[in-house]
Enzyme design. Structure first.
Site, mmCIF file in Angstrom:
data_model
loop_
_atom_site.group_PDB
_atom_site.id
_atom_site.type_symbol
_atom_site.label_atom_id
_atom_site.label_comp_id
_atom_site.label_asym_id
_atom_site.label_seq_id
_atom_site.Cartn_x
_atom_site.Cartn_y
_atom_site.Cartn_z
ATOM 1 N N HIS A 192 0.905 -1.369 0.115
ATOM 2 C CA HIS A 192 -0.132 -0.036 -0.053
ATOM 3 C C HIS A 192 1.031 1.342 0.067
ATOM 4 O O HIS A 192 2.010 1.378 0.514
ATOM 5 C CB HIS A 192 -0.712 0.066 1.534
ATOM 6 N N ASP A 203 3.302 -4.076 8.094
ATOM 7 C CA ASP A 203 1.956 -3.216 8.125
ATOM 8 C C ASP A 203 0.898 -4.148 8.290
ATOM 9 O O ASP A 203 0.445 -5.061 7.507
ATOM 10 C CB ASP A 203 2.081 -2.742 6.575
ATOM 11 N N LYS A 253 -10.523 0.084 11.163
ATOM 12 C CA LYS A 253 -10.558 -1.293 10.505
ATOM 13 C C LYS A 253 -10.932 -2.557 11.062
ATOM 14 O O LYS A 253 -11.342 -3.358 10.595
ATOM 15 C CB LYS A 253 -9.148 -1.537 9.279
ATOM 16 N N CYS A 282 -4.854 2.622 -3.564
ATOM 17 C CA CYS A 282 -3.589 3.034 -2.865
ATOM 18 C C CYS A 282 -2.328 2.143 -3.118
ATOM 19 O O CYS A 282 -1.654 1.845 -2.342
ATOM 20 C CB CYS A 282 -3.732 3.587 -1.384
#
Lengths: 425, 159
Positions: A139, A216, A242, A382
């Site tokens: 990302h 990540d 999230k 993204c």
């Protein structure tokens, strides 16, 4: 202290193998509405999840009864606020497999967490000629901070490619990760391909060369059990929004010794021990990294989100999403030519399904589905470098969470069939 | 709702989308301009040939959604053979129409373009419809500034 606003249909003891999705749906007020005349089907949780009533109530509770600034007041509300804030920190530490609260830094989100490492640890430890390794499936949030760091420090950015099936291609890994590598940064799960990466394996290679591993975890922490020590990561970043929590709250977990050697990234109030005009000393970790007044109500309400997920049980959450993904793969196959990106083996992926239609552009898919009340993501997510690798300009993505069921997927598939009729293809 | 959707995806738009005009490559282009819509990845490569202040021909190659492709196709059809200044005015009118700043009626000859009006109800899609037009204007600006050898690159983020 808390009035009974936390109505939920799941008891604390139960760890259901099968999630009771009807009961869960009822916990999410936003899902009980029509969009464009159709019952809302929310399939965009990889971008941001919806919030259960108890998370929403926790924010209200905080402001109604307990709000004050943290770590500085000597009055009751300041104490309550501080306790609640620090309570979430301990909770997060337990949630990711049991670690020390001091290793949990609150940030504004995954992007902020990654920037913190890139600026604070990176500027200190990366020098001219060093190498930073990322992957083709990252990302932008896990590309741009490293690109910038490489520019600042005259270091080199190296890329681990992916295979045609959407896995990391580790066949030349020993040419990519070398003794010059200082940082290996990779996602635990791809937000586009759904691929779950072999972080432990990559970490072992990185550590052999003395590099640190930054993970990540924005797409993994909400969907599966994460045991931070088993993972082999040195830093792990994820976002509350999230995983049923509020926006504007992120977590950076870091190994104590690494956090301790890292200077502050943002400076100001709270992160100092002593300030003189000629000398400033830093506060201990993690406070050193939390300058200024943080998102207190958000952090406090994140605790409620973690409670909710724990009641369901992360293994059950993961199992549920695998079942949905399997079902979705089967049903999407009813649309000839529809191309699903990433691993086709459900065991090796999560529940974010990117797909493309041979004729209809993802944005048209997004608009059409929205007209039927179905919310998906359309675009490059993204991850433009990955799109280039895949030879796509964009994809449509349906992503699942605890409140989705097979009927949601049925609506998706039937709407896609209607769409093809509508566009005359 | 469906009527709102139909209002955007008019039959004429779907027709331009399925068979875009202006895809024939030009032999002698003196305007080159590439446009991107970073939000969705739509891409357009536009080239045109100007002679004596008139757009003799235009080539539009869109990789994008139905709206961006149809808008590019309509542009190609509309601007061909028109004086440079008239094209600029038209582009400005289209921009205002899409942004809802004007309810100007376009002359009948541009009724296809008029059908893009429904996009106004979908604010996130306005950039899709604008892409070809901003790309053309950027190309014309470059041409006017004498930079005919340099390819212009424009992004709808600047809009």
């Amino acid at each position: 202290m808390q009035p009974d606003t936390r109505k939920t249909s799941l008891s604390a003891e139960s760890l259901p193998k099968e999630l009771d999705v009807a009961a869960i749906k009822a916990d999410f007020p936003v899902l009980n509405q029509k969009v464009n005349g159709y019952p809302l089907v929310y399939l965009d949780s990889a971008a941001s999840s919806q919030k259960p009533r108890e998370v929403i109530n926790a924010i209200l509770e905080h402001y109604r009864h307990n709000h004050a600034n943290i770590h500085r007041g000597i009055h009751t509300l300041a104490d309550r606020s501080t306790q609640a804030y620090e309570n979430t920190r301990s909770h997060v530490a337990r949630f990711i497999g049991g670690t020390e609260p001091e290793e949990i830094v609150f940030t504004s989100g995954t992007t902020d967490s990654l920037n913190l490492i890139a600026f604070a640890w990176g500027d200190l430890n990366v020098h001219e000629g060093d190498e930073i390794v990322i992957t083709e499936m990252e990302h932008h949030a896990n590309i741009v901070p490293w690109y910038q760091l490489a520019q600042r420090r005259k270091a080199r950015l190296k890329i681990i490619p992916i295979t045609v099936c959407g896995h990391l291609d580790l066949s030349n890994i020993n040419d990519i990760i070398t003794s010059r590598t200082r940082i290996v940064a990779l996602c635990h799960m791809s937000n586009v391909l759904g691929t779950i990466n072999p972080v432990t394996e990559v970490a072992a290679i990185a550590h052999r060369h003395g590099a640190i591993v930054v993970v990540d975890g924005a797409q993994s922490a909400p969907h599966m059990s994460v045991h931070i020590r088993d993972l082999g990561a040195d830093f792990f970043a994820f976002s509350a929004h999230k995983m049923l929590g509020p926006t504007g709250v992120g977590v950076l977990w870091g190994k104590r010794e690494l956090l301790e050697e890292t200077p502050p990234f943002r400076t100001g109030g709270e992160m100092i021990r002593e300030v003189r005009f000629d000398k400033v000393t830093w506060n201990d970790i993690p406070h050193r990294f939390e300058a200024g007044t943080p998102n207190i109500s958000g952090v406090v309400a994140f605790d409620a989100a973690l409670n909710y997920l724990e009641r369901l049980g992360m293994p059950a959450v993961h199992h549920h999403e695998m079942e949905l993904t399997k079902y979705a793969f089967g049903r999407l196959a009813e649309l000839p030519g529809l191309e699903i990106q990433g691993p086709q083996d459900v065991e090796q992926r999560g529940g974010a399904i990117s797909f493309t239609d041979p004729v209809i552009h993802p944005h048209d898919i997004g608009t059409f589905l929205d007209s039927r009340g179905v919310a998906i993501r359309a675009g490059h997510h993204c991850a433009q470098p990955l799109m280039r690798v895949m030879g796509k300009v964009a994809t449509a993505r349906a992503s699942f969470y605890v409140y989705n069921d097979k009927q949601d997927i049925d609506v998706l598939v039937e709407s896609l069939k209607e769409m093809r009729k509508y566009f005359g293809v | 709702m469906s009527s709102r959707l139909d209002d955007m995806y008019r039959e004429v738009i779907l027709d331009h989308y399925r068979s875009p005009r202006g895809k024939k490559p030009l032999q002698k282009a003196n305007v080159l301009s590439d446009g991107i819509n970073p939000a969705c990845g739509d891409q357009i490569a536009l080239s045109a040939q100007i002679e004596n202040g008139v757009l003799k021909d235009v080539h539009v190659d869109c990789r994008g959604c139905a709206i961006s492709v149809a808008s590019g196709s309509m542009l190609a059809e509309a601007v061909k053979g028109r004086p440079f200044d008239e094209v600029r005015k038209l582009a400005e009118t289209v921009r205002k129409m899409l942004r809802g700043e004007s309810d100007l009626q376009l002359p009948e000859e541009f009724e296809d373009i008029e059908s893009l009006k429904g996009v106004r109800n979908f604010p996130v899609r306005v950039k899709c419809a604008l892409l070809a037009w901003v790309t053309l204007v950027e190309g014309l600006d470059r041409y006017a500034a004498g930079k005919t050898t340099e390819k212009a690159v424009v992004s709808t983020e600047q809009e």
